[in-house]
Design an enzyme around this catalytic site. Structure first.
Site, PDB file in Angstrom:
ATOM      1  N   TYR A 126     -20.157  23.491 -24.199  1.00 36.78           N
ATOM      2  CA  TYR A 126     -18.919  23.092 -23.825  1.00 36.78           C
ATOM      3  C   TYR A 126     -18.997  23.276 -22.171  1.00 36.78           C
ATOM      4  CZ  TYR A 126     -13.971  22.406 -23.196  1.00 36.78           C
ATOM      5  OH  TYR A 126     -12.740  21.851 -22.718  1.00 36.78           O
ATOM      6  N   THR A 248     -12.480  34.094 -14.257  1.00 33.82           N
ATOM      7  CA  THR A 248     -13.541  34.662 -13.521  1.00 33.82           C
ATOM      8  C   THR A 248     -13.276  35.767 -12.663  1.00 33.82           C
ATOM      9  OG1 THR A 248     -15.421  33.876 -11.968  1.00 33.82           O
ATOM     10  CG2 THR A 248     -13.216  33.060 -11.331  1.00 33.82           C
ATOM     11  N   GLN A 270     -14.311  33.245  -5.593  1.00 38.50           N
ATOM     12  CA  GLN A 270     -13.917  33.228  -6.781  1.00 38.50           C
ATOM     13  C   GLN A 270     -12.307  33.231  -6.941  1.00 38.50           C
ATOM     14  OE1 GLN A 270     -16.379  33.410  -9.234  1.00 38.50           O
ATOM     15  NE2 GLN A 270     -17.422  33.119  -7.240  1.00 38.50           N
ATOM     16  N   HIS A 273     -11.144  29.629  -8.232  1.00 39.82           N
ATOM     17  CA  HIS A 273     -11.193  29.047  -9.757  1.00 39.82           C
ATOM     18  C   HIS A 273      -9.981  28.733 -10.208  1.00 39.82           C
ATOM     19  CE1 HIS A 273     -15.638  28.397 -10.648  1.00 39.82           C
ATOM     20  NE2 HIS A 273     -15.931  29.678  -9.699  1.00 39.82           N
ATOM     21  N   GLU A 339     -17.836  40.504 -13.937  1.00 37.61           N
ATOM     22  CA  GLU A 339     -18.621  39.468 -14.334  1.00 37.61           C
ATOM     23  C   GLU A 339     -19.525  39.342 -13.315  1.00 37.61           C
ATOM     24  OE1 GLU A 339     -17.923  34.596 -14.736  1.00 37.61           O
ATOM     25  OE2 GLU A 339     -16.391  35.956 -14.038  1.00 37.61           O
ATOM     26  N   HIS A 340     -19.316  39.177 -12.060  1.00 34.18           N
ATOM     27  CA  HIS A 340     -20.036  39.299 -10.511  1.00 34.18           C
ATOM     28  C   HIS A 340     -19.949  40.508  -9.735  1.00 34.18           C
ATOM     29  CE1 HIS A 340     -18.645  35.179 -11.492  1.00 34.18           C
ATOM     30  NE2 HIS A 340     -20.079  34.910 -11.402  1.00 34.18           N
ATOM     31  N   ASP A 373     -23.891  30.860  -8.386  1.00 38.27           N
ATOM     32  CA  ASP A 373     -23.009  29.906  -9.134  1.00 38.27           C
ATOM     33  C   ASP A 373     -24.230  28.600  -9.227  1.00 38.27           C
ATOM     34  OD1 ASP A 373     -20.784  31.191  -9.579  1.00 38.27           O
ATOM     35  OD2 ASP A 373     -19.830  30.635  -7.855  1.00 38.27           O
ATOM     36  N   GLU A 427     -29.899  56.179 -53.493  1.00 46.23           N
ATOM     37  CA  GLU A 427     -28.816  55.330 -53.102  1.00 46.23           C
ATOM     38  C   GLU A 427     -28.086  54.686 -54.655  1.00 46.23           C
ATOM     39  OE1 GLU A 427     -29.925  52.538 -50.402  1.00 46.23           O
ATOM     40  OE2 GLU A 427     -29.875  53.988 -48.692  1.00 46.23           O
ATOM     41  N   HIS A 432     -33.679  48.320 -57.551  1.00 47.36           N
ATOM     42  CA  HIS A 432     -34.260  48.163 -56.375  1.00 47.36           C
ATOM     43  C   HIS A 432     -35.890  48.925 -56.650  1.00 47.36           C
ATOM     44  CE1 HIS A 432     -30.717  47.102 -54.482  1.00 47.36           C
ATOM     45  NE2 HIS A 432     -31.410  47.079 -53.346  1.00 47.36           N
TER      46      HIS A 432
END
Length: 446
Positions: A126, A248, A270, A273, A339-340, A373, A427, A432
């Site tokens: 996207y 951001t 930033q 944005h 994030e940064h 970026d 168990e 099994h």
């Protein structure tokens, strides 16, 4: 301009005190649930209806013609083309080294486990198109997927009225440069639903124009607004997602050696944005904080998106945190998990190597976030909202799955059979154990 939080001399957990954008994804989920359900049941008709409602345009076809991709590349400004090609080359170089190799471990003689790294077959990427257009995001999503060996790449990006219902021309050009030719003029929550469920709706036998027929994907990656994030939350499990991306954010850890002009410029970069973008300065120097504030006032007045930036910088998600030492500053930035994260201090690399939580770390005065970026070679699709405490940014690994291949000989199985039976008995799963002993009838040891 920035609000201040003074933690000097306070031995407290900073997490509840730090500025953070408030994003109510849960509320958005309920608002867009009908859109997701509509696409799941009615396919292309619901996609077109939602696109007309939210984007004010009803494209004649969902898929962008290959000719339009080529024409967008041909019309691309030569300087933009050169910049995109440089970004692609640097990003390819970094991500090529991330590809994992298969490893075979001999557990015992005759018993091996091979870990194979297999790419996801089909991925939806996207690319948002709201306040800004992001051909660079095409690069950051496509390059690691290609390096991983993904078979089919699908890009979805919102149609633009001024482009006659096609996505932004620079986004299309970036797709063409990267060899991606399955591109859809669909944005927002309806794009995420289309990628997850396809465009046929619940009638799988429905005849569709090939230009409207989008096959479901296995994984969706890429950033977006709160509606995209909410949609990704709703389809998670039907498909994989990379993360729930929020607004951001940048944090700068700085001491008195930092240049206030650089720090202010990076905080502004930033904030540009989105009005919800977060810009946080963590510093040992009140004098630097004052100087940065003065620079922000001066520099913001000169920016193209002045009002958007001013709202972001004065919002509750942005601010200055004063700390008594760099050790305390490290505790603060680890709690914030930006994030940064920029480190603008003495011995910046040493400080950076002590950071545990960040999407990406930018070291020293000559590595601003803007470099990452576009042209550092690193990826700019990164965890937000504190998720860097437990999650990574987009990489080749995002598109790979580890699959264990188990190979045992008869003797190797016989040797461990009694342990398998013991654990199965503990168990209370006797079948099994019987699945092993059935292979050795009459063998008392098994």
């Amino acid at each position: 301009m920035l609000t201040r939080i003074d933690l000097r001399g306070r031995d407290v957990d900073p997490r509840s005190l730090l500025p953070r954008a408030q994003l109510d994804v849960s509320q958005a989920v309920e608002q867009i649930r009908p859109v997701i359900d509509g696409v799941r049941h009615h396919g292309v008709d619901a996609i077109q209806e939602a696109t007309e409602r939210f984007d004010g345009i009803r494209p004649a076809r969902l898929r962008v013609p290959v000719e339009a991709l080529k024409e967008a590349e041909e019309r691309l400004d030569p300087e933009v083309r050169a910049a995109l090609l440089e970004a692609i080359a640097r990003t390819r170089k970094v991500h090529a080294d991330q590809r994992r190799t298969d490893v075979t471990t001999q557990v015992v003689p005759g018993g091996t486990v091979t870990e194979r790294w297999l790419p996801v077959r089909r991925v939806g990427l996207y690319v948002p198109g709201g306040l800004a257009m992001y051909p660079s995001t095409v690069v950051m999503n496509v390059v690691p997927a290609q390096a991983a060996g993904v078979e089919a790449l699908v890009v979805a990006s919102p149609p633009q009225k001024e482009a006659g219902g096609l996505p932004d021309e620079r986004v299309l050009a970036a797709c063409s440069l990267l060899g991606v030719d399955e591109v859809y003029a669909v944005g927002g929550s309806q794009a995420i639903a289309m990628l997850a469920y396809g465009s046929r709706g619940s009638d799988l036998e429905r005849e569709l124009d090939p230009a409207d027929d989008c096959e479901p994907v296995d994984l969706i990656t890429g950033p977006g607004n709160v509606w995209v994030t909410a949609a990704k939350r709703l389809v998670r499990g039907v498909v994989g997602i990379d993360a729930e991306a929020g607004p951001t954010e940048i944090a700068v850890l700085a001491d008195d050696t930092a240049d206030p002009r650089h720090v202010a410029a990076d905080l502004i970069s930033q904030a540009e944005h989105d009005p919800l973008a977060a810009s946080v300065l963590v510093t040992t120097s009140a004098e630097l904080a004052d100087a940065v504030d003065a620079e922000l006032v001066r520099q913001v007045s000169l920016t193209k998106h002045m009002e958007r930036i001013r709202i972001a910088l004065t919002g509750e998600q942005s601010g200055v945190v004063l700390v008594g030492s760099l050790d305390q500053g490290l505790r603060v930035v680890d709690a914030y998990a930006a994030e940064h994260l920029e480190i603008q201090t003495r011995d910046a690399r040493d400080i950076a190597m002590r950071v545990r939580n960040a999407g990406a770390i930018f070291v020293g005065p000559w590595a601003p976030v803007s470099l990452g970026d576009y042209c550092a070679g690193s990826n700019h699709v990164l965890p937000t909202g504190g998720c860097a405490r437990h999650s990574s940014g987009l990489s080749v690994q995002s598109f790979l799955r580890g699959v264990h291949v188990v190979e045992y000989t008869e003797e190797a199985l016989r040797d461990v059979a009694h342990h398998v039976v013991t654990l199965a008995t503990v168990e209370d799963l006797p079948a099994h154990g019987q699945a092993v002993t059935a292979r050795f009838p009459g063998d008392g040891a098994a």
